[in-house]
Design a protein around this motif. Structure first.
Motif, short mmCIF file in Angstrom:
data_model
loop_
_atom_site.label_atom_id
_atom_site.label_comp_id
_atom_site.label_asym_id
_atom_site.label_seq_id
_atom_site.Cartn_x
_atom_site.Cartn_y
_atom_site.Cartn_z
N LEU A 79 3.06 -4.88 -22.39
CA LEU A 79 3.35 -6.15 -21.34
C LEU A 79 3.97 -5.07 -19.87
N LEU A 80 4.93 -4.29 -20.31
CA LEU A 80 5.53 -3.53 -18.98
C LEU A 80 4.66 -2.83 -18.59
N ALA A 81 3.65 -2.08 -18.83
CA ALA A 81 2.64 -1.23 -18.47
C ALA A 81 1.80 -2.27 -17.56
N ALA A 82 1.32 -3.32 -18.22
CA ALA A 82 0.43 -4.19 -17.46
C ALA A 82 0.80 -4.85 -16.31
N ILE A 83 2.23 -5.24 -16.27
CA ILE A 83 2.84 -5.78 -15.11
C ILE A 83 3.12 -4.64 -14.01
N GLY A 84 3.50 -3.38 -14.18
CA GLY A 84 3.41 -2.40 -13.34
C GLY A 84 2.21 -1.93 -12.72
N SER A 85 1.16 -1.88 -13.79
CA SER A 85 -0.39 -1.56 -13.24
C SER A 85 -0.80 -2.81 -12.24
N PHE A 86 -0.51 -3.98 -12.54
CA PHE A 86 -0.97 -4.84 -11.94
C PHE A 86 -0.12 -4.99 -10.56
N ALA A 87 1.24 -4.56 -10.57
CA ALA A 87 1.68 -4.35 -9.17
C ALA A 87 0.85 -3.56 -8.32
N ILE A 88 0.88 -2.18 -8.70
CA ILE A 88 0.19 -1.26 -8.08
C ILE A 88 -1.16 -1.75 -7.63
N SER A 89 -1.87 -2.07 -8.39
CA SER A 89 -3.39 -2.41 -7.79
C SER A 89 -3.25 -3.82 -6.90
N ASN A 90 -2.55 -4.67 -7.23
CA ASN A 90 -2.54 -5.85 -6.51
C ASN A 90 -1.64 -5.54 -4.95
N GLY A 91 -0.62 -4.78 -5.40
CA GLY A 91 0.25 -4.42 -4.07
C GLY A 91 -0.60 -3.42 -3.17
N SER A 92 -1.49 -2.49 -3.81
CA SER A 92 -1.98 -1.80 -2.61
C SER A 92 -3.13 -2.63 -1.94
N PHE A 93 -3.85 -3.41 -2.53
CA PHE A 93 -4.81 -4.30 -2.21
C PHE A 93 -4.19 -5.14 -1.01
N TYR A 94 -3.15 -5.67 -1.32
CA TYR A 94 -2.70 -6.55 -0.22
C TYR A 94 -1.96 -5.91 0.92
N TRP A 95 -1.24 -4.81 0.62
CA TRP A 95 -0.65 -4.05 1.93
C TRP A 95 -1.51 -3.13 2.51
N LEU A 96 -2.62 -2.74 1.78
CA LEU A 96 -3.33 -1.44 2.27
C LEU A 96 -4.83 -1.74 2.66
N GLY A 97 -5.40 -2.72 1.89
CA GLY A 97 -6.66 -3.26 1.94
C GLY A 97 -7.32 -3.76 3.15
N GLY A 98 -6.32 -4.18 3.97
CA GLY A 98 -7.09 -4.45 5.44
C GLY A 98 -7.59 -6.12 5.36
N ARG A 99 -7.36 -6.73 4.52
CA ARG A 99 -8.12 -8.10 4.32
C ARG A 99 -7.19 -9.28 4.94
N TYR A 100 -5.84 -8.92 5.01
CA TYR A 100 -4.86 -9.90 5.62
C TYR A 100 -4.43 -9.58 6.71
N ALA A 101 -4.46 -10.50 7.84
CA ALA A 101 -4.33 -9.98 9.21
C ALA A 101 -2.69 -9.83 9.40
N ASN A 102 -1.78 -10.53 8.68
CA ASN A 102 -0.42 -10.14 9.01
C ASN A 102 0.30 -10.34 7.50
N PRO A 103 0.14 -9.31 6.83
CA PRO A 103 0.75 -9.20 5.56
C PRO A 103 2.35 -9.63 5.83
N HIS A 104 3.09 -10.24 4.80
CA HIS A 104 4.29 -10.24 4.68
C HIS A 104 4.76 -10.52 3.22
N MET A 105 5.80 -10.15 3.08
CA MET A 105 6.59 -10.45 1.61
C MET A 105 6.30 -11.51 1.11
N SER A 106 6.72 -12.66 1.70
CA SER A 106 6.55 -14.18 0.97
C SER A 106 5.27 -14.24 0.51
#
Length: 193
Positions: free
Chosen positions: A120-147
């Motif tokens: 469970l902890l590893a799945a949460i960490g793994s998802f945070a890495i994959s989802n976070g990298s996609f959101y912040w580095l994927g270039g699919r969101y014009a103005n990424p912000h924390m909220s």
């Protein structure tokens, strides 16, 4: 958990690869396809197979399956961005959490519960890495912000982590049953008279 024999290692590795192949093409599943089991496969591979080179081969298989699904099966390439290069790290969190916990697997109910919690902890960490990298580095969101990121994390996290944990729970339950059946009665505390 003791090391597997060569034949059991090969059989389990084939099963894990088959599960990944069978479920990876349709990541969310539908009436004809099961949800993607890749995250669970990486945790279970680390827990049971443990070898570093096997992890590398499984990552290469995941990449090859994505390439085939995009090139020949009509799956969208929306997720293929710079962030895709973070998937090996996300999968490594799962694999090496399983590998770390493997020596603690004794066959007791507590060890299965422990494996579930580590997964469970590893799945949460793994998802945070994959989802976070996609959101912040994927270039699919014009103005990424924390909220917005936290909103998306909460939107998709339960689906991916829940699916992973469903597969992990099923595999651990199966392992417990097979282990129980395969263990002779005298090894389980003596035969009953």
């Amino acid at each position: 958990m003791k090391a597997l024999s060569v034949s059991r290692f090969n059989a389990l590795w084939l099963v894990l690869m088959a599960v990944m192949i069978a479920t990876r093409f349709k990541h969310f599943g539908d009436m004809l396809h099961l949800p993607d089991a890749s995250m669970a496969v990486f945790f279970l591979g680390g827990l049971t197979l443990r070898r570093h080179w096997t992890f590398v081969v499984m990552v290469l298989l995941a990449v090859a399956l994505d390439w085939v699904s995009i090139s020949y099966a009509g799956v969208s390439d929306f997720c293929i961005t710079l962030a895709y290069s973070f998937l090996p790290l996300a999968y490594a969190v799962l694999w090496y959490a399983g590998r770390w916990f493997a020596p603690r697997m004794s066959g007791s109910a507590m060890s299965y519960a422990g494996a579930f919690m580590v997964a469970l902890l590893a799945a949460i960490g793994s998802f945070a890495i994959s989802n976070g990298s996609f959101y912040w580095l994927g270039g699919r969101y014009a103005n990424p912000h924390m909220s917005e990121y936290l909103s998306r994390l909460w939107q998709w996290g339960p689906l991916f982590v829940g699916t992973t944990m469903g597969y992990v729970a099923t595999a651990l339950a199966l392992q417990a049953v097979v282990s129980r059946v395969a263990t002779p009665a005298n090894a389980q505390g003596g035969a009953r008279a």
